[in-house]
Design a protein around this motif. Structure first.
Motif, PDB file in Angstrom:
ATOM      1  N   GLU A 176      -9.166   8.091 -63.267  1.00 40.40           N
ATOM      2  CA  GLU A 176      -8.085   8.346 -62.313  1.00 40.40           C
ATOM      3  C   GLU A 176      -8.591   8.347 -60.883  1.00 40.40           C
ATOM      4  OE1 GLU A 176      -4.394  11.493 -61.676  1.00 40.40           O
ATOM      5  OE2 GLU A 176      -5.765  11.692 -63.369  1.00 40.40           O
ATOM      6  N   ILE A 177      -9.728   8.997 -60.643  1.00 45.61           N
ATOM      7  CA  ILE A 177     -10.247   9.063 -59.275  1.00 45.61           C
ATOM      8  C   ILE A 177     -10.734   7.691 -58.818  1.00 45.61           C
ATOM      9  CG2 ILE A 177     -12.695   9.592 -59.690  1.00 45.61           C
ATOM     10  CD1 ILE A 177     -12.420  11.788 -57.578  1.00 45.61           C
ATOM     11  N   SER A 178     -11.209   6.874 -59.751  1.00 43.96           N
ATOM     12  CA  SER A 178     -11.617   5.516 -59.410  1.00 43.96           C
ATOM     13  C   SER A 178     -10.419   4.678 -58.995  1.00 43.96           C
ATOM     14  CB  SER A 178     -12.323   4.871 -60.610  1.00 43.96           C
ATOM     15  OG  SER A 178     -12.623   3.521 -60.347  1.00 43.96           O
ATOM     16  N   VAL A 311      -7.330  16.081 -56.211  1.00 45.32           N
ATOM     17  CA  VAL A 311      -6.325  16.650 -55.309  1.00 45.32           C
ATOM     18  C   VAL A 311      -6.443  16.034 -53.920  1.00 45.32           C
ATOM     19  CG1 VAL A 311      -5.710  18.749 -54.058  1.00 45.32           C
ATOM     20  CG2 VAL A 311      -6.003  18.830 -56.527  1.00 45.32           C
ATOM     21  N   LYS A 312      -7.661  15.989 -53.406  1.00 47.11           N
ATOM     22  CA  LYS A 312      -7.894  15.446 -52.055  1.00 47.11           C
ATOM     23  C   LYS A 312      -7.459  13.982 -51.962  1.00 47.11           C
ATOM     24  CE  LYS A 312     -11.577  14.967 -48.584  1.00 47.11           C
ATOM     25  NZ  LYS A 312     -11.639  13.497 -48.455  1.00 47.11           N
ATOM     26  N   HIS A 313      -7.802  13.184 -52.982  1.00 43.50           N
ATOM     27  CA  HIS A 313      -7.448  11.766 -52.960  1.00 43.50           C
ATOM     28  C   HIS A 313      -5.939  11.565 -53.040  1.00 43.50           C
ATOM     29  CE1 HIS A 313     -11.737  10.938 -53.639  1.00 43.50           C
ATOM     30  NE2 HIS A 313     -11.459   9.713 -53.251  1.00 43.50           N
ATOM     31  N   HIS A 318      -1.080  10.079 -49.817  1.00 43.50           N
ATOM     32  CA  HIS A 318       0.240  10.336 -49.231  1.00 43.50           C
ATOM     33  C   HIS A 318       0.179  10.387 -47.702  1.00 43.50           C
ATOM     34  CE1 HIS A 318       1.349  11.538 -53.339  1.00 43.50           C
ATOM     35  NE2 HIS A 318       2.608  11.521 -52.950  1.00 43.50           N
ATOM     36  N   GLN A 319      -1.018  10.172 -47.141  1.00 41.66           N
ATOM     37  CA  GLN A 319      -1.242  10.254 -45.690  1.00 41.66           C
ATOM     38  C   GLN A 319      -0.913  11.654 -45.170  1.00 41.66           C
ATOM     39  OE1 GLN A 319       0.921   7.033 -43.857  1.00 41.66           O
ATOM     40  NE2 GLN A 319      -0.426   5.475 -44.715  1.00 41.66           N
TER      41      GLN A 319
END
Length: 354
Positions: A176-178, A311-313, A318-319
C-alpha cells in the motif's frame, strides 16, 4: 573586454622591455621607437592568437557545456550551440561555483537516501525475520512432538497463525505504501459527513479499546453537519491507524479522544491520548517507516510499523498537512486537515397561489 586589456598590457610590457634593452646598447631613440612599435604589434598578435586559439576557445566550450548541462540539454546540443558573452572567464567562474553548490546538495541528498535505504533494508529484514523464525520454531516443535501433546500443538499452531497474520499485514502495508508513493493508488474524492465517519470508526474499534482498557471519547456532537471533500475509505484508514497507535502507547484506564475543529476552508481532526507520550527528539522521525519509540512494547502489541507512514502519505496525497505534538508522560495529539466541501446555494422555491 578584460581579456583584451590584459593582452594589451602584456604586449606593452614586452615592447617596453625590448625597447629598454635596445636603448641600453644603441642609445638611438629612433631605433627604440621602431623596436617598441614592432615588438608591441607582434606581441599583441601572438598573445591574442594564442589566448584566443587555445585558451579562450576552450573556456567558451567549458562554459557552454556547464551552462547547457545545468539546463538539462543534450550534450550534442551543448557542443553545437554558440554562447555570446563579453567576459566568459567570469561567467565560467560563476557557473562552476553554482554547479559545485548544486552537486554538493545532490551528493548530500544521495548520502541521506543511501543511509535511509540501509536503515530501511535493515528494518524490513528484521521485521520479516522475527515472525518467520517464530513460525519455523513452532512448526518444528509440533513436528518433533508428532502431535503427542495435542494441547501444546494447538497452542503452537495458533501462535504460528498469528505470526502468519503479522507477515500478511506487513506485506499488505508495504504494498500500500509503495502504491501511495508511486501514485498508483488514486484518491477518489467524494463529499461526506466527517462526523459520521468518526462515529463509524469509534464503533468499529470499541471492542479493541476495551481489550486495552481504554475509553473512546468523541468531543463533537454527532448531528453537526460538517461536510468534507476527500477519499472516505482512505480517511477511514487514517483514523483507524491513529486510534490504533493511541492503543499501543496509551495507558490502562486511559482515554483516547477525537475532536473536530471548524477552520476557514478546512476541518481539523485531532486524535489525543493520555498515554506515555513521545520525547521531543523522536518527533521529527515519527512518520518514518518502521520507526518505533519503544521497540519492545509496540512489538508486543503488534503491527507492521508502517501505520503512521501510511497516514502521512494519505494526507499528503490529499494535499493536506499532518502534525503531532506530545509531552513525555502526558500523552500525544495527532492532527490532520481536510478540505471543506463547498456548499452550493439552494435556489428559492417559488410559492404558487391557488
Amino acid at each position: 573586454m578584460k581579456l583584451r586589456v590584459l593582452i594589451f598590457l602584456t604586449a606593452a610590457s614586452v615592447a617596453i622591455t625590448l625597447s629598454a634593452v635596445n636603448y641600453y646598447f644603441q642609445h638611438k631613440w629612433f631605433d627604440v621607437g621602431v623596436t617598441f612599435g614592432v615588438s608591441f604589434v607582434i606581441s599583441f598578435i601572438v598573445f591574442y592568437y594564442l589566448i584566443e586559439r587555445y585558451v579562450y576557445s576552450k573556456i567558451k566550450l567549458i562554459y557552454k557545456l556547464i551552462h547547457n548541462l545545468k539546463l538539462g540539454r543534450d550534450l550534442r546540443d551543448a557542443l553545437g550551440e554558440t554562447i555570446n558573452s563579453a567576459d566568459p572567464i567570469a561567467d565560467v567562474e560563476l557557473e562552476v561555483k553554482a554547479w559545485a553548490r548544486e552537486k554538493k546538495i545532490e551528493i548530500d541528498e544521495l548520502r541521506k537516501q543511501e543511509q535511509f535505504r540501509r536503515e530501511f533494508l535493515s528494518n524490513i529484514s528484521h521485521e520479516f525475520k522475527t515472525p518467520l523464525f517464530a513460525i519455523q520454531g513452532y512448526i518444528e516443535a509440533v513436528r518433533d512432538d508428532r502431535f503427542e501433546d495435542k494441547e501444546m500443538a494447538t497452542q503452537f499452531l495458533e501462535k504460528a497463525s498469528k505470526n502468519v497474520d503479522r507477515l500478511s499485514y506487513l506485506i499488505k502495508d508495504l504494498d500500500e505504501i509503495s502504491k501511495l508513493e508511486s501514485g498508483e493508488m488514486p484518491i477518489n474524492y467524494t463529499k461526506f459527513k466527517i462526523n459520521d465517519l468518526v462515529r463509524e470508526v469509534l464503533d468499529e474499534m470499541e471492542m479493541k479499546a476495551s481489550q486495552h482498557d481504554i475509553k473512546l471519547i468523541f468531543k463533537q456532537k454527532y448531528d453537526d453537519n460538517i461536510m468534507v471533500t476527500a477519499d472516505r475509505e482512505k480517511i477511514q484508514q487514517v483514523m483507524v491507524n491513529l486510534i490504533d497507535n493511541s492503543f499501543k502507547y496509551g495507558k490502562q484506564g486511559g482515554n483516547t479522544s477525537v475532536s473536530i475543529f471548524n477552520l476557514h476552508d478546512q476541518v481539523l481532526i485531532e486524535v489525543t491520548d493520555d498515554g506515555i507520550g513521545i520525547e521531543e527528539k523522536y518527533l521529527p522521525r515519527l512518520f518514518e517507516r518502521f520507526f518505533r519509540t519503544e521497540q519492545s512494547r509496540s512489538r508486543q502489541i503488534g503491527g507492521s510499523g508502517l501505520g503512521l507512514a501510511i497516514v502521512k502519505h494519505i494526507i499528503e496525497a490529499h494535499q493536506q498537512t499532518i502534525n503531532v505534538r506530545s509531552t513525555a508522560g502526558l500523552g500525544s495529539t495527532f492532527g490532520f486537515t481536510l478540505q471543506k466541501a463547498k456548499q452550493l446555494p439552494f435556489p428559492a422555491i417559488p410559492v404558487l397561489n391557488s
